[in-house]
Design a protein around this motif. Structure first.
Motif, PDB file in Angstrom:
ATOM      1  N   THR A  72      -9.441  -3.443  -7.299  1.00 45.84           N
ATOM      2  CA  THR A  72     -10.299  -2.644  -8.191  1.00 45.84           C
ATOM      3  C   THR A  72      -9.530  -1.457  -8.758  1.00 45.84           C
ATOM      4  O   THR A  72      -9.644  -1.132  -9.942  1.00 45.84           O
ATOM      5  CB  THR A  72     -11.543  -2.148  -7.426  1.00 45.84           C
ATOM      6  N   LEU A  73      -8.726  -0.801  -7.919  1.00 43.74           N
ATOM      7  CA  LEU A  73      -7.947   0.343  -8.382  1.00 43.74           C
ATOM      8  C   LEU A  73      -7.012  -0.085  -9.514  1.00 43.74           C
ATOM      9  O   LEU A  73      -6.926   0.584 -10.558  1.00 43.74           O
ATOM     10  CB  LEU A  73      -7.154   0.945  -7.229  1.00 43.74           C
ATOM     11  N   PHE A  74      -6.315  -1.205  -9.332  1.00 47.84           N
ATOM     12  CA  PHE A  74      -5.413  -1.690 -10.379  1.00 47.84           C
ATOM     13  C   PHE A  74      -6.197  -2.141 -11.617  1.00 47.84           C
ATOM     14  O   PHE A  74      -5.759  -1.939 -12.752  1.00 47.84           O
ATOM     15  CB  PHE A  74      -4.548  -2.837  -9.853  1.00 47.84           C
ATOM     16  N   HIS A  75      -7.355  -2.747 -11.406  1.00 46.64           N
ATOM     17  CA  HIS A  75      -8.192  -3.199 -12.521  1.00 46.64           C
ATOM     18  C   HIS A  75      -8.566  -2.014 -13.418  1.00 46.64           C
ATOM     19  O   HIS A  75      -8.351  -2.049 -14.641  1.00 46.64           O
ATOM     20  CB  HIS A  75      -9.462  -3.876 -11.981  1.00 46.64           C
ATOM     21  N   TYR A 117      -3.584  -6.538 -15.231  1.00 48.09           N
ATOM     22  CA  TYR A 117      -2.853  -5.562 -14.410  1.00 48.09           C
ATOM     23  C   TYR A 117      -3.065  -5.798 -12.917  1.00 48.09           C
ATOM     24  O   TYR A 117      -2.221  -5.435 -12.099  1.00 48.09           O
ATOM     25  CB  TYR A 117      -3.268  -4.131 -14.793  1.00 48.09           C
ATOM     26  N   GLU A 118      -4.186  -6.433 -12.561  1.00 44.53           N
ATOM     27  CA  GLU A 118      -4.437  -6.747 -11.144  1.00 44.53           C
ATOM     28  C   GLU A 118      -3.310  -7.589 -10.542  1.00 44.53           C
ATOM     29  O   GLU A 118      -3.041  -7.506  -9.342  1.00 44.53           O
ATOM     30  CB  GLU A 118      -5.749  -7.519 -10.994  1.00 44.53           C
ATOM     31  N   HIS A 119      -2.675  -8.421 -11.358  1.00 42.73           N
ATOM     32  CA  HIS A 119      -1.648  -9.334 -10.838  1.00 42.73           C
ATOM     33  C   HIS A 119      -0.513  -8.572 -10.156  1.00 42.73           C
ATOM     34  O   HIS A 119       0.041  -9.035  -9.158  1.00 42.73           O
ATOM     35  CB  HIS A 119      -1.073 -10.197 -11.973  1.00 42.73           C
ATOM     36  N   TRP A 120      -0.167  -7.392 -10.691  1.00 44.49           N
ATOM     37  CA  TRP A 120       0.962  -6.667 -10.113  1.00 44.49           C
ATOM     38  C   TRP A 120       0.636  -6.126  -8.719  1.00 44.49           C
ATOM     39  O   TRP A 120       1.511  -5.997  -7.880  1.00 44.49           O
ATOM     40  CB  TRP A 120       1.406  -5.538 -11.049  1.00 44.49           C
ATOM     41  N   GLN A 121      -0.642  -5.864  -8.456  1.00 44.30           N
ATOM     42  CA  GLN A 121      -1.018  -5.304  -7.146  1.00 44.30           C
ATOM     43  C   GLN A 121      -0.675  -6.247  -6.007  1.00 44.30           C
ATOM     44  O   GLN A 121      -0.342  -5.810  -4.905  1.00 44.30           O
ATOM     45  CB  GLN A 121      -2.527  -4.975  -7.132  1.00 44.30           C
ATOM     46  N   GLU A 122      -0.723  -7.542  -6.255  1.00 43.59           N
ATOM     47  CA  GLU A 122      -0.516  -8.492  -5.156  1.00 43.59           C
ATOM     48  C   GLU A 122       0.861  -9.152  -5.200  1.00 43.59           C
ATOM     49  O   GLU A 122       1.081 -10.171  -4.557  1.00 43.59           O
ATOM     50  CB  GLU A 122      -1.624  -9.556  -5.169  1.00 43.59           C
ATOM     51  N   GLN A 123       1.776  -8.552  -5.948  1.00 48.38           N
ATOM     52  CA  GLN A 123       3.138  -9.095  -5.978  1.00 48.38           C
ATOM     53  C   GLN A 123       3.926  -8.642  -4.747  1.00 48.38           C
ATOM     54  O   GLN A 123       3.875  -7.464  -4.369  1.00 48.38           O
ATOM     55  CB  GLN A 123       3.866  -8.650  -7.242  1.00 48.38           C
ATOM     56  N   PRO A 124       4.661  -9.558  -4.090  1.00 50.08           N
ATOM     57  CA  PRO A 124       5.378  -9.200  -2.860  1.00 50.08           C
ATOM     58  C   PRO A 124       6.280  -7.977  -3.012  1.00 50.08           C
ATOM     59  O   PRO A 124       6.304  -7.107  -2.136  1.00 50.08           O
ATOM     60  CB  PRO A 124       6.192 -10.464  -2.559  1.00 50.08           C
ATOM     61  N   GLN A 125       7.017  -7.879  -4.124  1.00 52.64           N
ATOM     62  CA  GLN A 125       7.940  -6.749  -4.230  1.00 52.64           C
ATOM     63  C   GLN A 125       7.206  -5.419  -4.367  1.00 52.64           C
ATOM     64  O   GLN A 125       7.716  -4.382  -3.941  1.00 52.64           O
ATOM     65  CB  GLN A 125       8.916  -6.958  -5.382  1.00 52.64           C
ATOM     66  N   GLN A 142       7.144  -2.431  -1.189  1.00 47.69           N
ATOM     67  CA  GLN A 142       7.542  -1.050  -1.456  1.00 47.69           C
ATOM     68  C   GLN A 142       6.449  -0.042  -1.123  1.00 47.69           C
ATOM     69  O   GLN A 142       6.731   1.054  -0.624  1.00 47.69           O
ATOM     70  CB  GLN A 142       7.936  -0.907  -2.934  1.00 47.69           C
ATOM     71  N   PHE A 143       5.172  -0.400  -1.370  1.00 48.78           N
ATOM     72  CA  PHE A 143       4.115   0.612  -1.308  1.00 48.78           C
ATOM     73  C   PHE A 143       3.081   0.396  -0.203  1.00 48.78           C
ATOM     74  O   PHE A 143       2.301   1.312   0.079  1.00 48.78           O
ATOM     75  CB  PHE A 143       3.400   0.692  -2.660  1.00 48.78           C
ATOM     76  N   ALA A 144       3.036  -0.781   0.386  1.00 46.49           N
ATOM     77  CA  ALA A 144       2.091  -1.005   1.486  1.00 46.49           C
ATOM     78  C   ALA A 144       2.744  -0.557   2.784  1.00 46.49           C
ATOM     79  O   ALA A 144       3.557  -1.271   3.372  1.00 46.49           O
ATOM     80  CB  ALA A 144       1.683  -2.474   1.543  1.00 46.49           C
TER      81      ALA A 144
END
Length: 696
Positions: A477-480, A515-523, A527-529
């Motif tokens: 939702t944040l990325f959306h 833009y949601e797609h980038w939130q679940e990308q491994p790279q 880096q951020f999780a």
């Protein structure tokens, strides 16, 4: 609230901050100085100024041209836009009884202000004259688009009707404005009035982070030391996933799905009946058989049949998958010794158990790594890598609530681009849901005007100084919403009416869902999780399990959404008389499509603010799925390039989608970016529904 009372209570105009130049950083609203009593006098002045500007355009003795008619219209109403943006931000994100009372009057006054403008025959005559000879005017592509949109908007508002039809259309608009406001106030009232206290025995199965958030919510409501569940979706859904107390799950679920349907002062049933009857009448005045036909003519979809075709194509495999999952969940209940049939308040709880078994993953495992601040950083970093913009927090910009944060956005050359406001936490003064809006839109008509863009969410606050932890859905939702924000921040158009998100409803969700797609990308996650206590990065095995689990329960999620979209479509295609009993209509439609009894609509009619608290998504809730066809296909362009931040692809995305606003036809914009029309099966592949089990 009578007009004489308003005038008597009105402060001196000189003391009204809404009517003064703002001596703040970037000329932002001075929220601390603005009181509820400032709004009505400010609206009065703004309405008068705008009416005078419109009169000057209408009665201009010179022949109509683009500058004295279309550009003049674009320049008009600046004060009204300024006052309304601040007011509606507060109505939605930080209301109080005084603001809500004023909202009732303003909604009616707004309709009464716009009706005579949009139905002005002389003004429409000037616009129509220009539209007729548009090919000879030597216009730029953006000017041509603006002229076409201006003509269409006036025509669809009834400017070409006879006087009797205009009068009735205006009466309908006024009444619909009042009803939409009532609907949203009723919904907020039911949400504010209800909470469930969690005693020690009521917390079985709930993660520590949820209990901490429930305590923080109680404290915010003046109940320090207690823990409560509210009717915010960010409170309800994790409770239904985690609580092992079936009786409490049922209680919370029933309260959540009964909002606006309790037979009390906040009941929305009669409001819906009147809204639907008036919309149908308005459509018939405009020469359309149904309201859906009227609304969808001015969209990418064009017709109700096209919408129904998409929804039914997705419905069949989604329902089949949901029925197979239902049977698996029932087996799990039986296996555990449960002597009951799966109910809607059980689905999320047992789906989590099944996901743990099948994918060895549950939301609680990843949540400690999805820290709100880190996910904000991730959203910013992806934007920097894609579009070259940077973000620096500002503490000197006034805000409407202490929770609100502000960042200055600069372009790749270091020049000021926008301000971005983030208002992330749930509170009783805020309506539920998540949304993007603006306090000022980008334009270049009179010099470079930088936008002021807002994201509002309803995340649970961390307790006792702990950070706020997001579920995967929250992070998405944040990325959306940030995707919508980028649509506003990156806008690069001349005319205000074409700025940012001023596009068809079934195109506006493309920049956000993409833009949601980038939130679940491994790279990005690597880096951020990071764990909120240890700072350790997300373990690779947990990351892989998370990615593998993404398509789990997609039958449920898709059924929940598509059924709501179909109900919206049916409300607006069938005669209004058919839905005089809203509950019976809902029940009959769900039976018709074979809705699994164990799944509820994502939005029951009495709480369906998307379509009844205004008309923006009326007949248009399908838009999320229409856009998803494009976003699933669009992200493929980065995958094919072999780099999710590929510079050439990102430049096309920026130029053709995010920065162009409404300055070009959306189909042309998409094809310019992708090189072809979207491939529809990308949506079914993304949701894992291409090879669903045949329907029972």
């Amino acid at each position: 609230m009578s007009e004489t009372l308003q005038t008597a209570a009105a402060p001196e105009a000189g003391a009204n901050p809404l009517l003064q130049p703002w001596q703040t950083p970037f000329e932002t609203p001075p929220f601390a100085e603005i009181e509820p009593e400032h709004f009505l006098p400010a609206f009065e002045r703004a309405f008068a100024d705008h009416a005078a500007e419109i009169a000057a355009i209408t009665h201009d003795p010179t022949l109509p041209d683009f500058a004295n008619t279309i550009t003049a219209l674009e320049r008009s109403g600046k004060l009204l836009s300024k006052v309304a943006a601040v007011f509606y931000d507060l109505v939605s994100a930080h209301s109080n009884p005084a603001i809500l009372e004023i909202d009732k009057e303003v909604s009616l006054r707004m309709a009464r202000h716009w009706n005579p403008i949009m139905m002005n025959a002389v003004l429409f005559g000037r616009i129509a004259m220009l539209h007729e000879k548009r090919a000879q005017l030597g216009l730029t592509a953006e000017q041509m688009r603006l002229l076409e949109r201006t003509y269409t908007n006036f025509y669809r508002a009834g400017a070409g009707l006879d006087e009797a039809a205009k009068k009735r259309r205006a009466e309908i608009n006024e009444r619909l404005a009042q009803l939409g406001t009532s609907f949203s106030h009723h919904l907020l009232g039911d949400e504010q009035d209800w909470f469930m206290e969690l005693g020690e025995d009521d917390r079985a199965g709930l993660p520590e982070a949820f209990v901490a958030a429930a305590k923080a919510t109680a404290e915010e409501r003046g109940m320090a030391g207690k823990a409560i569940v509210t009717l915010s979706r960010s409170s309800v859904e994790p409770f239904l996933k985690s609580s092992s107390r079936r009786d409490l799950r049922e209680k919370v679920f029933k309260a959540f799905t009964a909002r606006g349907d309790n037979g009390n002062a906040n009941d929305n049933n009669a409001t819906i009946v009147e809204i639907l009857a008036l919309r149908e009448e308005a459509a018939k005045i405009m020469g359309f058989a149904t309201y859906a036909a009227y609304r969808l003519e001015d969209s990418m979809a064009k017709t109700p049949e096209a919408v129904r075709g998409l929804l039914e194509r997705v419905w069949k495999p989604a329902r089949a998958r949901a029925l197979a999952d239902r049977d698996a969940l029932q087996e799990l209940i039986t296996e555990e010794g449960g002597n009951f049939s799966l109910a809607p308040w059980d689905w999320r709880y047992y789906a989590e158990k099944l996901r743990q078994r099948r994918a060895d993953f549950d939301d609680a495992a990843i949540k400690p790594y999805l820290v709100l601040d880190h996910m904000i950083e991730a959203a910013f970093d992806c934007a920097t890598r894609l579009f070259g913009i940077t973000f620096a927090e500002r503490k000197d910009v006034p805000v409407w609530h202490p929770d609100v944060r502000v960042w200055e956005v600069k372009d790749a050359a270091g020049q000021h681009k926008a301000l971005f406001y983030g208002d992330y936490f749930a509170r009783s003064s805020k309506r539920s849901g998540a949304w993007m809006t603006s306090l000022r839109d980008q334009q270049k008509l009179d010099g470079e005007i930088a936008p002021l863009i807002i994201n509002v969410c309803n995340f649970a606050r961390g307790a006792n100084g702990e950070p706020s932890l997001l579920s995967p859905d929250d992070a998405r939702t944040l990325f959306h919403e940030f995707g919508h924000g980028l649509h506003g921040m990156l806008s690069n158009v001349t005319y205000p009416s074409l700025s940012g998100t001023s596009v068809f409803t079934d195109f506006v969700e493309l920049p956000s869902q993409l833009y949601e797609h980038w939130q679940e990308q491994p790279q990005v996650l690597r880096q951020f999780a990071k764990h909120y206590q240890t700072g350790e990065p997300l373990p690779d095995d947990l990351l892989q399990r998370f990615l593998a689990a993404r398509k789990f329960n997609q039958g449920f999620a898709t059924v929940e959404f598509v059924s709501s979209a179909l109900i919206d479509l049916e409300f607006h295609t069938q005669p209004a008389e058919a839905s005089r009993d809203v509950g019976a209509f809902e029940k009959a439609e769900l039976e018709k499509i074979g809705m699994p009894a164990e799944i509820a609509l994502r939005h029951r009619p009495t709480q369906f603010g998307h379509i009844f608290s205004g008309d923006h998504y009326a007949s248009g809730y399908y838009s999320y799925m229409w856009s998803e066809v494009m976003d699933a296909d669009a992200f493929g362009a980065f995958e094919e390039a072999g780099d999710i931040f590929d510079p050439a692809t990102a430049k096309r995305l920026h130029d053709d989608i995010y920065s162009s606003g409404g300055s070009r036809d959306p189909e042309d914009a998409y094809v310019a970016f992708r090189g072809r029309e979207p491939e529809a099966d990308a949506l079914l592949r993304r949701r894992g529904l291409l090879e669903a089990t045949p329907a029972a």
